[in-house]
Design a protein around this motif. Structure first.
Motif, PDB file in Angstrom:
ATOM      1  N   PRO A  32      -0.490  -1.511   5.671  1.00  0.00           N
ATOM      2  CA  PRO A  32      -0.318  -2.073   4.336  1.00  0.00           C
ATOM      3  C   PRO A  32       0.659  -1.277   3.484  1.00  0.00           C
ATOM      4  O   PRO A  32       1.354  -1.848   2.639  1.00  0.00           O
ATOM      5  CB  PRO A  32      -1.739  -2.034   3.743  1.00  0.00           C
TER       6      PRO A  32
ATOM      7  N   THR B 280      -0.354  -4.097  -6.216  1.00  0.00           N
ATOM      8  CA  THR B 280      -1.440  -4.113  -5.245  1.00  0.00           C
ATOM      9  C   THR B 280      -2.578  -3.202  -5.655  1.00  0.00           C
ATOM     10  O   THR B 280      -3.501  -2.991  -4.879  1.00  0.00           O
ATOM     11  CB  THR B 280      -0.922  -3.666  -3.869  1.00  0.00           C
TER      12      THR B 280
ATOM     13  N   ILE C 217      -1.505 -10.987   4.674  1.00  0.00           N
ATOM     14  CA  ILE C 217      -1.745 -10.350   3.376  1.00  0.00           C
ATOM     15  C   ILE C 217      -0.843 -10.909   2.284  1.00  0.00           C
ATOM     16  O   ILE C 217      -0.933 -10.488   1.128  1.00  0.00           O
ATOM     17  CB  ILE C 217      -1.564  -8.816   3.456  1.00  0.00           C
TER      18      ILE C 217
ATOM     19  N   THR D 242      -5.009  -6.675  -1.541  1.00  0.00           N
ATOM     20  CA  THR D 242      -4.272  -6.322  -0.324  1.00  0.00           C
ATOM     21  C   THR D 242      -5.044  -5.374   0.573  1.00  0.00           C
ATOM     22  O   THR D 242      -5.073  -5.538   1.798  1.00  0.00           O
ATOM     23  CB  THR D 242      -2.908  -5.698  -0.695  1.00  0.00           C
TER      24      THR D 242
END
Length: 452
Positions: free
Chosen positions: A142, A237, A379, A386
């Motif tokens: 991520p 995020t 995502i 996220t």
């Protein structure tokens, strides 16, 4: 599992030492993180040479052999949520260091497991290594996906995942030379006489040097990561108020914060799960497949050189994909790759000789973009959700544990026929590319966030 706001001690060592570093900071960080992708790709694919080796040492069936790999991927299921919780507590950078330390410790455990030798201790050592990799995956994937512009997330993750494939490409050469090339079983032709107890003991100890080397490199990399100032993830995020959610159980967060309303995530989790069955089945049964007299008639050591080509195809595919997906829709690219993978897997299942062998090798090219593209599509549009979404997608890597199903099919119906399972997996990826990946919340299409 909320992302930590950029305030106070909660940042740990993850805070950005001033925003003036800009693109240079991100480039340096991504370059360093590429080394993490390289190492976990390298270590994961060493299993491709380790499994045929262990099958000979412990006289295992295909089912027992693939159980080793299943234990590896079960670690993703059990370690993903604790990994996300650890990241919340200590930050991304410290979590990466801890993950590398766990991997190094697991590699060192391979030494006593080889000297005994012990099948059970081998399983435990591999579980520890895989748990460390899980922690790295939950942190690094991520991070790479959201640290830059949203519209280039798939391109960026494919580029860094190319280093994962570079490690995977070199691993068969490393394992073929230091493990299979120094053993009786690795240099024998298929169908040779069974090993004597003395030969099995000598073969078992061939893994000591390779894993000592791996443990040393991992420890060095942990030291480097610990000293490097990583930029913070984008504010889009991050949770604005961590305390509002800190004491809420995961089930409450998933139910009440909208994750299950995102179609691209809901279908993305099984897409990762099912894709991993295909990728791991091909990688771990490849050497046994091409060694068969009716396919390649090779020794295990010779077959490991062709496994190098399989993973090399994945590396090339990801480099090409990183370029192509700057211009082409990621879902369309994924659809093309899944169709190609289905075709070559059917060829591998129904033909013989070098045609079947090269069909199986070529699937690496089509598999190359699947994981990073599914991940970024999964995502997409999650914003402050996220981290939760990425944790679920990483947990889905546990799908690799179902390689034991292919092992069972190989024992019952033949190794070649078992690759029909792989072809079926590719069809679900096609479904996800064409429909399941479209970002929709409560029936309404998601408008992508503006470029940062």
């Amino acid at each position: 599992m909320a992302l930590i706001p950029d305030t106070g001690a909660a940042r740990g060592s993850d805070d950005l030492r001033g925003t003036a570093q800009g693109a240079t900071s991100y480039t340096s960080a991504l370059t360093l993180l590429a080394s993490l992708f390289f190492m976990w790709g390298f270590i994961t694919v060493i299993n491709g040479t380790l499994l045929p080796h262990l099958r000979s040492v412990f006289e295992l069936s295909y089912t027992q052999t693939t159980l080793i790999e299943s234990v590896w991927f079960i670690a993703y299921f059990f370690a993903s949520i604790p990994s996300a919780m650890l990241i919340e507590r200590v930050g991304y950078q410290r979590s990466m260091v801890i993950g590398l330390g766990m991997m190094s410790a697991g590699a060192l455990l391979m030494v006593p497991s080889a000297r005994l030798p012990s099948y059970e201790l081998t399983l435990f050592a591999l579980f520890v290594i895989a748990s460390g990799i899980t922690l790295l995956q939950v942190a690094a994937n991520p991070y790479v996906a959201v640290v830059g512009k949203p519209e280039t997330a798939s391109s960026r993750l494919n580029l860094v995942q190319a280093f994962n494939s570079a490690g995977a490409t070199l691993a068969p050469l490393f394992g073929g030379y230091l493990i299979l090339g120094r053993t009786t079983s690795g240099t024998a032709v298929a169908g040779a006489a069974a090993l004597t107890p003395a030969e099995r003991l000598a073969d078992a100890q061939s893994v000591v040097l390779p894993y000592l080397i791996v443990a040393g490199v991992l420890a060095l990399l942990a030291f480097v990561i610990a000293r490097f100032p990583l930029p913070a993830m984008g504010v889009a995020t991050q949770r604005a108020v961590k305390t509002d959610r800190a004491d809420q159980p995961l089930s409450y967060r998933l139910r009440n914060h909208g994750l299950w309303n995102h179609r691209n995530l809901v279908f993305g989790v099984p897409a990762i799960f099912i894709y991993l069955i295909a990728e791991i089945g091909v990688g771990n049964l490849f050497i046994n497949f091409v060694s068969q007299p009716e396919i390649g008639n090779l020794t295990h050591q010779q077959a490991s050189n062709y496994l190098f080509l399989l993973w090399g195809g994945m590396m090339i595919g990801r480099l090409v994909g990183a370029f192509v997906m700057q211009k082409m829709d990621a879902g369309h690219a994924l659809a093309v790759a899944s169709v190609g993978a289905t075709i070559v897997m059917l060829i591998a299942a129904f033909t013989t000789g070098h045609v079947a062998m090269w069909a199986l090798i070529s699937v690496g090219l089509f598999h190359s973009i699947m994981f990073p593209t599914i991940f970024t599509l999964g995502i997409r549009g999650l914003g402050p959700l996220t981290e939760e979404g990425s944790g679920l997608l990483i947990m889905a890597i546990a799908g690799g544990a179902l390689v034991i199903v292919q092992g069972k099919l190989a024992d019952e119906y033949g190794l070649q026929a078992s690759f029909l399972l792989t072809a079926a997996c590719e069809l679900y990826v096609l479904f996800y590319a064409l429909w399941g990946s479209k970002p929709v919340i409560s029936g309404k299409p998601v408008v992508p966030p503006p470029a940062s």
